[in-house]
Motif scaffolding. Sequence first.
Motif, PDB file in Angstrom:
ATOM      1  N   THR A 102       0.716  -1.285   0.072  1.00  0.00           N
ATOM      2  CA  THR A 102       0.038   0.087   0.036  1.00  0.00           C
ATOM      3  C   THR A 102       0.765   1.068  -0.065  1.00  0.00           C
ATOM      4  OG1 THR A 102      -1.921  -0.975   1.174  1.00  0.00           O
ATOM      5  CG2 THR A 102      -1.729   1.345   1.348  1.00  0.00           C
ATOM      6  N   TYR A 103       0.525   2.152  -0.806  1.00  0.00           N
ATOM      7  CA  TYR A 103       0.959   3.579  -0.873  1.00  0.00           C
ATOM      8  C   TYR A 103      -0.144   4.460  -0.160  1.00  0.00           C
ATOM      9  CZ  TYR A 103       4.714   2.256  -4.228  1.00  0.00           C
ATOM     10  OH  TYR A 103       5.713   1.740  -4.835  1.00  0.00           O
ATOM     11  N   ASP A 104       0.101   5.183   0.820  1.00  0.00           N
ATOM     12  CA  ASP A 104      -0.677   6.270   1.274  1.00  0.00           C
ATOM     13  C   ASP A 104      -0.160   7.763   0.663  1.00  0.00           C
ATOM     14  OD1 ASP A 104      -2.387   4.725   2.658  1.00  0.00           O
ATOM     15  OD2 ASP A 104      -1.660   5.425   4.655  1.00  0.00           O
ATOM     16  N   LEU A 105      -0.951   8.314   0.419  1.00  0.00           N
ATOM     17  CA  LEU A 105      -0.772   9.815  -0.058  1.00  0.00           C
ATOM     18  C   LEU A 105      -1.219  10.674   1.181  1.00  0.00           C
ATOM     19  CD1 LEU A 105      -1.914  10.201  -3.498  1.00  0.00           C
ATOM     20  CD2 LEU A 105       0.439   9.538  -2.538  1.00  0.00           C
ATOM     21  N   GLU A 106      -0.222  11.429   1.806  1.00  0.00           N
ATOM     22  CA  GLU A 106      -0.426  12.349   2.971  1.00  0.00           C
ATOM     23  C   GLU A 106      -0.583  13.651   2.414  1.00  0.00           C
ATOM     24  OE1 GLU A 106       0.839   9.316   6.588  1.00  0.00           O
ATOM     25  OE2 GLU A 106       2.245  11.112   5.994  1.00  0.00           O
ATOM     26  N   ALA A 107      -1.579  14.476   2.730  1.00  0.00           N
ATOM     27  CA  ALA A 107      -1.556  16.052   2.406  1.00  0.00           C
ATOM     28  C   ALA A 107      -1.079  16.776   3.549  1.00  0.00           C
ATOM     29  CB  ALA A 107      -2.782  16.340   1.861  1.00  0.00           C
ATOM     30  N   TRP A 108      -0.567  17.991   3.382  1.00  0.00           N
ATOM     31  CA  TRP A 108      -0.197  18.625   4.465  1.00  0.00           C
ATOM     32  C   TRP A 108      -1.274  19.890   4.941  1.00  0.00           C
ATOM     33  CZ3 TRP A 108       3.196  19.172   8.332  1.00  0.00           C
ATOM     34  CH2 TRP A 108       3.382  20.577   8.906  1.00  0.00           C
ATOM     35  N   LEU A 109      -1.564  19.798   6.042  1.00  0.00           N
ATOM     36  CA  LEU A 109      -2.650  20.558   6.695  1.00  0.00           C
ATOM     37  C   LEU A 109      -2.038  21.628   7.536  1.00  0.00           C
ATOM     38  CD1 LEU A 109      -5.583  18.006   7.520  1.00  0.00           C
ATOM     39  CD2 LEU A 109      -4.800  18.751   5.403  1.00  0.00           C
ATOM     40  N   PRO A 110      -1.783  22.936   7.020  1.00  0.00           N
ATOM     41  CA  PRO A 110      -1.345  23.925   7.715  1.00  0.00           C
ATOM     42  C   PRO A 110      -2.098  24.350   8.998  1.00  0.00           C
ATOM     43  CG  PRO A 110      -1.744  24.551   5.434  1.00  0.00           C
ATOM     44  CD  PRO A 110      -2.387  23.321   5.672  1.00  0.00           C
ATOM     45  N   GLY A 111      -3.526  24.216   9.103  1.00  0.00           N
ATOM     46  CA  GLY A 111      -4.275  24.339  10.337  1.00  0.00           C
ATOM     47  C   GLY A 111      -3.830  23.508  11.219  1.00  0.00           C
ATOM     48  N   GLN A 112      -3.762  22.115  10.972  1.00  0.00           N
ATOM     49  CA  GLN A 112      -3.147  21.181  11.927  1.00  0.00           C
ATOM     50  C   GLN A 112      -1.650  21.097  12.137  1.00  0.00           C
ATOM     51  OE1 GLN A 112      -4.510  17.339  11.919  1.00  0.00           O
ATOM     52  NE2 GLN A 112      -6.720  17.792  11.762  1.00  0.00           N
ATOM     53  N   GLY A 113      -1.080  21.700  11.125  1.00  0.00           N
ATOM     54  CA  GLY A 113       0.409  21.669  11.095  1.00  0.00           C
ATOM     55  C   GLY A 113       0.930  20.174  11.151  1.00  0.00           C
ATOM     56  N   ALA A 114       0.136  19.285  10.197  1.00  0.00           N
ATOM     57  CA  ALA A 114       0.602  17.925  10.248  1.00  0.00           C
ATOM     58  C   ALA A 114       0.204  17.396   9.021  1.00  0.00           C
ATOM     59  CB  ALA A 114      -0.397  17.177  11.200  1.00  0.00           C
ATOM     60  N   TRP A 115       0.912  15.988   8.800  1.00  0.00           N
ATOM     61  CA  TRP A 115       0.440  15.402   7.541  1.00  0.00           C
ATOM     62  C   TRP A 115      -0.843  14.471   7.828  1.00  0.00           C
ATOM     63  CZ3 TRP A 115       2.749  16.524   3.195  1.00  0.00           C
ATOM     64  CH2 TRP A 115       4.205  17.320   3.029  1.00  0.00           C
ATOM     65  N   ARG A 116      -1.877  14.253   6.926  1.00  0.00           N
ATOM     66  CA  ARG A 116      -2.686  13.421   7.118  1.00  0.00           C
ATOM     67  C   ARG A 116      -3.061  12.816   5.825  1.00  0.00           C
ATOM     68  NH1 ARG A 116      -5.247  14.572  11.957  1.00  0.00           N
ATOM     69  NH2 ARG A 116      -6.402  12.571  11.575  1.00  0.00           N
ATOM     70  N   GLU A 117      -3.553  11.402   5.943  1.00  0.00           N
ATOM     71  CA  GLU A 117      -3.663  10.563   5.180  1.00  0.00           C
ATOM     72  C   GLU A 117      -5.190  11.309   4.091  1.00  0.00           C
ATOM     73  OE1 GLU A 117      -5.973   6.370   3.986  1.00  0.00           O
ATOM     74  OE2 GLU A 117      -5.205   6.568   5.983  1.00  0.00           O
ATOM     75  N   ILE A 118      -4.656  11.231   2.757  1.00  0.00           N
ATOM     76  CA  ILE A 118      -5.814  11.842   1.821  1.00  0.00           C
ATOM     77  C   ILE A 118      -6.185  10.746   0.788  1.00  0.00           C
ATOM     78  CG2 ILE A 118      -4.249  12.716   0.069  1.00  0.00           C
ATOM     79  CD1 ILE A 118      -6.223  15.109   0.368  1.00  0.00           C
ATOM     80  N   SER A 119      -5.169   9.587   0.559  1.00  0.00           N
ATOM     81  CA  SER A 119      -5.518   8.555  -0.465  1.00  0.00           C
ATOM     82  C   SER A 119      -4.722   7.365   0.191  1.00  0.00           C
ATOM     83  CB  SER A 119      -5.084   9.001  -1.633  1.00  0.00           C
ATOM     84  OG  SER A 119      -5.183   7.930  -2.621  1.00  0.00           O
ATOM     85  N   SER A 120      -5.275   6.151  -0.199  1.00  0.00           N
ATOM     86  CA  SER A 120      -4.500   4.889   0.212  1.00  0.00           C
ATOM     87  C   SER A 120      -4.684   3.966  -1.203  1.00  0.00           C
ATOM     88  CB  SER A 120      -5.198   4.260   1.245  1.00  0.00           C
ATOM     89  OG  SER A 120      -4.378   3.027   1.738  1.00  0.00           O
ATOM     90  N   CYS A 121      -3.722   3.486  -1.718  1.00  0.00           N
ATOM     91  CA  CYS A 121      -3.456   2.841  -2.874  1.00  0.00           C
ATOM     92  C   CYS A 121      -3.083   1.513  -2.856  1.00  0.00           C
ATOM     93  CB  CYS A 121      -2.996   3.414  -4.272  1.00  0.00           C
ATOM     94  SG  CYS A 121      -3.888   5.226  -4.647  1.00  0.00           S
TER      95      CYS A 121
END
Length: 422
Positions: A332-351
């Motif tokens: 599995t590859y996860d794509l994590e987007a950067w969320l400036p409000g949280q100041g964190a990477w969060r999963e946005i897709s899983s392939c």
Amino acid sequence: MHDLKALRADPAAFDAALKRRGLSPVGEGLVAEDEARRAALSALQDAQAARKTIAKEIGQGKRSGADTTALETRAVELREEIVTLEEKANLLDASINDVLKALPNQLDATVPDGKDEKENVVVHERGTRREFAFAPKQHFELGEQLGLMDFPTASKLSGARFVMLRGALARLERALGQFMLDTHTTEFGYTETSVPLLVGDAAMYGTDKLPKFAEESFRTEDGRWLIPTAEVPLTASVMGDILPESALPIRMTALSACFRSEAGSAGRDVRGMLRQHQFMKCELVSVVAPEASDAEHERMTKAAETILERLDIPFRRMLLCAGDTGFGAAKTYDLEAWLPGQGAWREISSCSNTREFQARRMNARYRTATGPAFVHTLNGSGLALGRTMIALMETYQNEDGSITVPDVLVPYMGGMAIISAA
């Protein structure tokens, strides 16, 4: 599902694969049960053949006037033996299948060892994180201040973990879905598909959602399931089929509502849209020949990445480690987007590439020169709309609380370039 023949051939290798996921060995026990099952089946065949022979002898004896009492007694004994052997074989078969269907897929050799998400590996990072001249807000703060994201009303209607989007944010969700479908169908060759939101047990089991994830899904009173993802109806659409080789690859995409009970997530992401019982997602599914699945996995992940690149949202591709790879996935590859409000990477897709794991569970095959063979199935988010909205809102927020619409979405928003308060 696993290949019992392969397990019999090398139970040690099977157990070594389980150990990578932190599971106890089961190979020797399954082989012993399988040997007992096959012995019972062999004895059953012998008893059935003997009973057939005795039946003929009884008929001949009666026609000739001979005493057939002993033969009839033996026939009764054989009938009882057959019942006992059938029960034994069926119980052993059920026991073996109960173990096998509860075991996760074997991991690809390229999957790194590791216990949890902390040991996932960054493959690459794309985009530049925006520097703000003000303290960036989280998406729910922005949405509520705009008057376009309504959690209290949704809670009044349905309870926690629901949201009502209004006005421009409702249109933004629709715009994102249309943009994703257009990209995947016109550029990557996926066929747009409208799927049922309710499916039966067979579809859920075949796509490895049952029995393990029953508590994480919603079931209706008539025994059907609200889909946790469009992966289920898309992948299960080839359930029980023997496809012509010329039909492969099959690539499908669907924009649908998804439903998750979020069992066990109490206290996690309670604010905002990150973890909802209902959300929209653009799903990608591929059905391919085995030799094509590795390349298809890269292709699918690139399709999902293209959406983030076009939206200019910083992201990174993660290769999940053994301990974080899902039940049905080989890799599995996860794509994590950067969320400036949280100041964190969060999963946005899983392939994920499930290889033949799902195909075995749902008996999906294709014709080859040497006979039917199991297909390989892959699935991925291309993308989850709610999480994409979160990343977009936090990335494109302005100091006055408005949100700039990315250029690629402006045509889908009817020319709207700024989302301001209602």
